[in-house]
Design a protein around this motif. Structure first.
Motif, PDB file in Angstrom:
ATOM      1  N   GLY A 231       0.819  -1.208   0.000  1.00 37.53           N
ATOM      2  CA  GLY A 231       0.000   0.000   0.000  1.00 37.53           C
ATOM      3  C   GLY A 231       0.848   1.251   0.000  1.00 37.53           C
ATOM      4  N   ALA A 232       0.557   2.168   0.966  1.00 35.40           N
ATOM      5  CA  ALA A 232       1.244   3.469   1.014  1.00 35.40           C
ATOM      6  C   ALA A 232       2.576   3.412   1.754  1.00 35.40           C
ATOM      7  N   LEU A 233       2.909   2.278   2.351  1.00 37.57           N
ATOM      8  CA  LEU A 233       4.159   2.188   3.110  1.00 37.57           C
ATOM      9  C   LEU A 233       5.366   2.095   2.174  1.00 37.57           C
ATOM     10  N   GLU A 234       6.508   2.590   2.652  1.00 32.54           N
ATOM     11  CA  GLU A 234       7.777   2.484   1.941  1.00 32.54           C
ATOM     12  C   GLU A 234       8.695   1.527   2.706  1.00 32.54           C
ATOM     13  N   PHE A 235       9.833   1.177   2.073  1.00 35.48           N
ATOM     14  CA  PHE A 235      10.770   0.265   2.723  1.00 35.48           C
ATOM     15  C   PHE A 235      11.335   0.859   4.012  1.00 35.48           C
ATOM     16  N   ASP A 236      11.462   2.203   4.058  1.00 34.56           N
ATOM     17  CA  ASP A 236      11.971   2.831   5.276  1.00 34.56           C
ATOM     18  C   ASP A 236      10.986   2.757   6.437  1.00 34.56           C
ATOM     19  N   ASP A 237       9.743   2.411   6.133  1.00 36.23           N
ATOM     20  CA  ASP A 237       8.706   2.362   7.169  1.00 36.23           C
ATOM     21  C   ASP A 237       8.637   1.015   7.884  1.00 36.23           C
ATOM     22  N   VAL A 238       9.396   0.043   7.403  1.00 38.59           N
ATOM     23  CA  VAL A 238       9.386  -1.287   8.028  1.00 38.59           C
ATOM     24  C   VAL A 238      10.813  -1.672   8.384  1.00 38.59           C
ATOM     25  N   PRO A 239      10.999  -2.518   9.381  1.00 35.29           N
ATOM     26  CA  PRO A 239      12.374  -2.937   9.744  1.00 35.29           C
ATOM     27  C   PRO A 239      12.968  -3.815   8.656  1.00 35.29           C
ATOM     28  N   GLY A 240      14.231  -3.555   8.325  1.00 38.94           N
ATOM     29  CA  GLY A 240      14.913  -4.321   7.293  1.00 38.94           C
ATOM     30  C   GLY A 240      16.188  -4.940   7.812  1.00 38.94           C
ATOM     31  N   ALA A 241      17.073  -5.295   6.875  1.00 40.46           N
ATOM     32  CA  ALA A 241      18.297  -6.004   7.235  1.00 40.46           C
ATOM     33  C   ALA A 241      19.252  -5.154   8.058  1.00 40.46           C
ATOM     34  N   ASN A 242      19.165  -3.820   7.948  1.00 38.49           N
ATOM     35  CA  ASN A 242      20.112  -2.946   8.640  1.00 38.49           C
ATOM     36  C   ASN A 242      19.476  -2.153   9.784  1.00 38.49           C
ATOM     37  N   THR A 243      18.239  -2.468  10.108  1.00 41.15           N
ATOM     38  CA  THR A 243      17.550  -1.748  11.181  1.00 41.15           C
ATOM     39  C   THR A 243      18.230  -1.991  12.530  1.00 41.15           C
ATOM     40  N   GLU A 244      18.419  -0.919  13.281  1.00 47.09           N
ATOM     41  CA  GLU A 244      19.008  -1.040  14.624  1.00 47.09           C
ATOM     42  C   GLU A 244      17.883  -1.256  15.644  1.00 47.09           C
ATOM     43  N   TRP A 245      17.769  -2.483  16.121  1.00 46.08           N
ATOM     44  CA  TRP A 245      16.740  -2.825  17.088  1.00 46.08           C
ATOM     45  C   TRP A 245      17.219  -2.513  18.506  1.00 46.08           C
ATOM     46  N   LYS A 246      16.253  -2.398  19.386  1.00 42.00           N
ATOM     47  CA  LYS A 246      16.538  -2.205  20.802  1.00 42.00           C
ATOM     48  C   LYS A 246      16.019  -3.413  21.573  1.00 42.00           C
ATOM     49  N   GLN A 247      16.881  -3.980  22.409  1.00 45.49           N
ATOM     50  CA  GLN A 247      16.432  -5.097  23.230  1.00 45.49           C
ATOM     51  C   GLN A 247      15.688  -4.562  24.444  1.00 45.49           C
ATOM     52  N   VAL A 248      14.443  -5.027  24.613  1.00 43.19           N
ATOM     53  CA  VAL A 248      13.611  -4.558  25.721  1.00 43.19           C
ATOM     54  C   VAL A 248      13.424  -5.636  26.784  1.00 43.19           C
ATOM     55  N   SER A 249      14.083  -6.776  26.601  1.00 45.37           N
ATOM     56  CA  SER A 249      14.061  -7.840  27.611  1.00 45.37           C
ATOM     57  C   SER A 249      15.451  -7.933  28.231  1.00 45.37           C
ATOM     58  N   ASP A 250      15.553  -8.665  29.323  1.00 49.68           N
ATOM     59  CA  ASP A 250      16.829  -8.828  30.014  1.00 49.68           C
ATOM     60  C   ASP A 250      17.466 -10.170  29.667  1.00 49.68           C
ATOM     61  N   GLY A 251      18.783 -10.176  29.639  1.00 47.92           N
ATOM     62  CA  GLY A 251      19.509 -11.443  29.536  1.00 47.92           C
ATOM     63  C   GLY A 251      19.664 -11.980  28.128  1.00 47.92           C
ATOM     64  N   ASP A 252      20.337 -13.134  28.066  1.00 51.15           N
ATOM     65  CA  ASP A 252      20.612 -13.806  26.798  1.00 51.15           C
ATOM     66  C   ASP A 252      19.441 -14.696  26.406  1.00 51.15           C
ATOM     67  N   LEU A 253      19.490 -15.181  25.155  1.00 47.84           N
ATOM     68  CA  LEU A 253      18.480 -16.118  24.686  1.00 47.84           C
ATOM     69  C   LEU A 253      18.857 -17.526  25.163  1.00 47.84           C
ATOM     70  N   THR A 254      18.025 -18.086  26.013  1.00 50.84           N
ATOM     71  CA  THR A 254      18.199 -19.440  26.528  1.00 50.84           C
ATOM     72  C   THR A 254      16.849 -20.144  26.448  1.00 50.84           C
ATOM     73  N   PRO A 255      16.805 -21.461  26.670  1.00 45.15           N
ATOM     74  CA  PRO A 255      15.495 -22.137  26.675  1.00 45.15           C
ATOM     75  C   PRO A 255      14.542 -21.571  27.724  1.00 45.15           C
ATOM     76  N   GLU A 256      15.084 -20.982  28.796  1.00 46.71           N
ATOM     77  CA  GLU A 256      14.229 -20.431  29.848  1.00 46.71           C
ATOM     78  C   GLU A 256      13.955 -18.936  29.674  1.00 46.71           C
ATOM     79  N   ASN A 257      14.710 -18.276  28.833  1.00 47.55           N
ATOM     80  CA  ASN A 257      14.621 -16.818  28.751  1.00 47.55           C
ATOM     81  C   ASN A 257      14.500 -16.340  27.308  1.00 47.55           C
ATOM     82  N   PRO A 258      13.317 -15.875  26.891  1.00 44.24           N
ATOM     83  CA  PRO A 258      13.172 -15.328  25.541  1.00 44.24           C
ATOM     84  C   PRO A 258      13.829 -13.951  25.443  1.00 44.24           C
TER      85      PRO A 258
END
Length: 604
Positions: free
Chosen positions: A136-163
Motif C-alpha cells: 500500500g502506502a508504506l515504503e521500505f523505510d517504514d518497516v524494519p529491514g536487514a540494517n535496522t538497529e533494534w533495541k532489546q527490551v528484555s533482560d539477559g541472553d536467549l536461553t530455553p528459559e529466557n526469551p
C-alpha cells in the motif's frame, strides 16, 4: 559349464558391476578441509553486499542493495542452550552466529565446534533474517529491514528459559516487536508483531529468509547426497542444488533467477548440508510463498518464506510466528519435531534416496540396536544378523538347491557324454533331470540379487546419517563413516611414517585391516566349493576376492564391516545347510588344492 558355476559367475559379475558403478558415481570422499586454513575472506561493501530487503512489496518493487556497515560492530545478544552457542545481531535482528556444542570439526577433542551460521562480515556468511515488506502506502523505510538497529527490551541472553524481545518504531505510528525463543535442541520460534497507533489502515507482509554467501567450501558434491535448497510443499519434496539454483529462470519481480511456489499448508524450506541444515517452518495451516533464488551479482543464495499480506487497522495489533530449525540432522530429534511438534514429514529432510523404503527401516532398526548395544559397529553386525534372518528362507532354498546340484553331478556328466555335441538334447535332458529332482538352478541368484538394493541402502545410511559420523567401533576404528585408517604400507602403525592421504595415487594400495579381512572372507566363502574346471572361470574366481578387497579399501568402515559380517554369516549358513542335505563341503581340501595347483604350475 554347469548351472551352479553359471550362478556363481552371474553373482560375481553382478557384484563386480555394482562396485564399478558405485565407484564411478561415488568416488572416495575428499580429505576434510582444515577449518583453520587460510581462506580468502569476502569483504563488505561493493564486493559482497550484505542482505537486502526482500522485494516482496505490492506492487513489485526493487529492494535496496546497501551493505551493512561493518566498521562499527552492532550490539549482540548471546544464544546459549545445552546444544547451541551463538548470538543475535541487533542490526537487523539477524541470527548470524551459531555453532553446535555436540559436534567438532574432526576427531581431535581440541578441534573447533562445527559452525553452522556466520555473520556477513566474515567468510562464508550464512544467516537468518526476519522482517516485513511494505504494501500500500508504506515504503521500505517504514518497516524494519536487514540494517535496522533494534533495541532489546528484555533482560539477559536467549536461553530455553529466557526469551529475547526486540523493539523498533517508525515515524508513522507503527511499533514492531520481535520475540525469539529456543528449545533445548535446535528449534527457534520467532514471533513478529506490529501495532498500528496511526489513524490509517496499513498493509504489510511478514517474511523470513536464509541467506548464504557463495557455495559452502566443504560441499561434498556427491551424487548420493543432496546439498542445497530443499522445500516441502505439503504435497511433494523438492531438492534444488546450488548449480540448479543458478540456472533458475530470471524473474524481474525479484531481480534474480528465481522459483516461486505457493504453498497452502504443511510447508517448510531452507538449506541442507551433509550433516546439518537450517529450515524455515511457518505454521502448519499458514499459506505462504516459497521463494528459492540466486543473485548472481553478489553471489547470494536465498530461500524465503513470504507470508500473506496483513491489513492492520488503526489501534490493532497483528502477530505471526515462524519457527526455524538450525542444527544437526539427528534422526531421533527430527522425528520428535515431526511427531510432537507437528512439522509435516520432517524426517524427509534427511536424504533417504531412491531406496527410501529400505533406508528408513534399515536405519530405524540400526538406531534401535545402537540404543540397546551402545556401539554402532556391533549394531551393524547385529543388523546384518537381522537381515540374514529375514532372508533365511530364500537362502535355505538356495543352499539346498546347491547341495542337490552337487549330488546330481554324476548324472549330469552322463547326460553330457550321451548328448555329445547335441546341445539341445543336453538341455532337454538337464531340464528333465531338474524337474524330476525338484531342483531350481536359478535359485542361487535370488539372495544375491536381493543383496544389491540392501547394499545400496546401507551405504546410503552409513554415508548420510550423522549418527555414524565419528562413531567408533573397536581399537583403531574411530569413525565408521570413514575408511579404515590403518595401512599395510606402514605395517598397521608399527612403522613411523604416515600412510598416503585419501585421493593419492598410492591410496588404493594402502589397504587397512578391515579390507584385508574382507578379501580373506570372500576367498574362504569360495572354498566351500571346488575350483571350476574351466580355466577362465577359475581365473575369475581366483582374482575376485582380491579385486574387491582393493576396490572396497576406500569405502566407509561401517560398510566394509557389514560385508565382512555378511560373508561370515553366509559361509556358516551355507556350510551347515549343505551338510544337512548330505553334502559335506571340503573347505580345507579345496584350500590345499589351490596351493597344490600353484605349486605344480610353478614346477612346470
Amino acid at each position: 559349464m554347469d548351472d551352479q558355476n553359471k550362478n556363481l559367475i552371474l553373482a560375481t559379475a553382478l557384484s563386480f558391476l555394482v562396485i564399478l558403478v558405485w565407484m564411478y558415481f561415488f568416488p572416495p570422499e575428499e580429505p576434510i578441509r582444515d577449518p583453520n586454513a587460510v581462506t580468502t575472506a569476502q569483504t563488505d561493501g561493493t564486493a559482497t553486499p550484505g542482505p537486502t530487503a526482500t522485494p516482496l512489496a505490492e506492487p513489485a518493487g526493487t529492494a535496496s542493495t546497501a551493505a551493512p556497515d561493518s566498521a562499527a560492530e552492532a550490539p549482540r545478544t548471546a544464544i546459549d542452550t545445552p546444544r547451541l552457542a551463538g548470538s543475535i545481531s541487533l542490526r537487523g535482528g539477524r541470527i548470524d552466529t551459531l555453532s553446535l556444542k555436540d559436534y567438532r570439526q574432526t576427531l581431535d577433542v581440541e578441534s573447533d565446534n562445527v559452525t553452522l551460521l556466520s555473520p556477513v562480515s566474515g567468510p562464508e556468511a550464512y544467516y537468518a533474517l526476519f522482517g516485513w515488506v511494505p504494501g500500500g502506502a508504506l515504503e521500505f523505510d517504514d518497516v524494519p529491514g536487514a540494517n535496522t538497529e533494534w533495541k532489546q527490551v528484555s533482560d539477559g541472553d536467549l536461553t530455553p528459559e529466557n526469551p529475547v524481545v526486540l523493539e523498533w518504531a517508525n515515524a508513522r505510528g507503527l511499533t514492531f516487536r520481535r520475540t525469539y525463543t529456543v528449545d533445548e535442541d535446535y528449534l527457534f520460534s520467532i514471533q513478529q508483531e506490529v501495532t498500528n497507533t496511526s489513524n490509517a489502515e496499513v498493509r504489510l507482509a511478514p517474511y523470513s529468509e536464509l541467506v548464504r554467501h557463495g557455495e559452502p567450501t566443504d560441499l561434498k558434491g556427491f551424487f548420493i547426497i543432496h546439498e542445497g535448497a530443499i522445500r516441502q510443499s505439503g504435497e511433494s519434496m523438492d531438492e534444488i542444488n546450488y548449480k540448479e539454483m543458478r540456472k533458475l529462470d530470471p524473474d524481474p519481480r525479484w531481480g534474480a533467477t528465481t522459483e516461486v511456489v505457493p504453498i497452502t499448508q504443511n510447508g517448510w524450506l531452507g538449506f541442507t548440508d551433509h550433516y546439518w541444515m537450517t529450515m524455515l517452518i511457518p505454521q502448519a495451516d499458514q499459506p505462504f510463498e516459497s521463494v528459492v533464488r540466486y543473485e548472481a551479482g553478489s553471489d547470494l543464495y536465498k530461500t524465503t518464506a513470504r507470508l500473506q499480506t496483513l491489513s492492520v487497522a488503526p489501534g490493532a495489533t497483528e502477530t505471526t510466528t515462524t519457527r526455524m530449525f538450525a542444527g544437526a540432522k539427528e534422526w531421533e530429534t527430527i522425528r520428535a519435531y515431526q511427531n510432537e511438534n507437528g512439522i509435516y514429514k520432517f524426517l524427509d529432510s534427511i536424504d533417504w534416496g531412491w531406496f527410501f523404503f529400505l533406508t528408513k527401516p534399515i536405519f530405524a532398526v540400526l538406531h534401535w540396536l545402537s540404543g540397546i548395544i551402545g556401539n554402532m559397529g556391533w549394531s551393524i553386525i547385529a543388523l546384518t544378523l537381522c537381515i540374514k534372518a529375514l532372508l533365511f528362507p530364500l537362502a535355505y532354498k538356495s543352499y539346498v538347491s546347491m547341495a542337490k546340484m552337487k549330488e546330481l553331478q554324476p548324472q549330469m556328466q552322463e547326460l553330457k557324454e550321451q548328448a555329445g555335441d547335441d546341445k539341445q538334447k543336453l538341455q532337454q535332458g538337464m531340464m528333465a533331470l531338474y524337474k524330476k529332482e525338484k531342483v531350481n538352478p536359478a535359485s542361487g541368484c535370488l539372495p544375491i540379487l536381493l543383496q544389491i538394493p540392501i547394499f545400496f541402502s546401507l551405504y546410503k545410511v552409513i554415508f548420510v546419517t550423522i549418527e555414524l559420523r565419528h562413531a567408533p567401533w573397536v581399537g583403531w576404528i574411530k569413525d565408521l563413516s570413514a575408511p579404515d585408517p590403518s595401512s599395510i604400507l606402514n605395517l598397521f602403525g608399527l612403522l613411523s611414517f604416515a600412510p598416503p592421504e585419501p585421493g593419492s595415487i598410492f591410496a588404493i594400495v594402502s589397504l587397512g585391516i578391515l579390507p584385508i579381512i574382507l578379501g580373506i572372507s570372500m576367498w574362504l566363502q569360495q572354498k566351500l566349493n571346488p575350483a571350476p574346471t574351466d580355466p577362465s572361470q577359475a581365473m575369475i574366481f581366483a582374482w575376485m576376492p582380491w579385486v574387491f578387497m582393493f576396490m572396497l579399501g576406500s569405502f566407509a568402515s561401517g560398510l566394509v564391516l557389514y560385508w565382512i559380517a555378511n560373508n561370515t554369516i553366509t559361509f556358516t549358513q551355507q556350510y551347515l545347510i549343505m551338510r544337512s542335505q548330505g553334502y559335506k563341503p571340503d573347505v580345507f581340501g579345496n584350500i590345499m588344492s589351490t596351493f597344490r595347483k600353484k605349486t605344480g604350475a610353478d614346477k612346470n
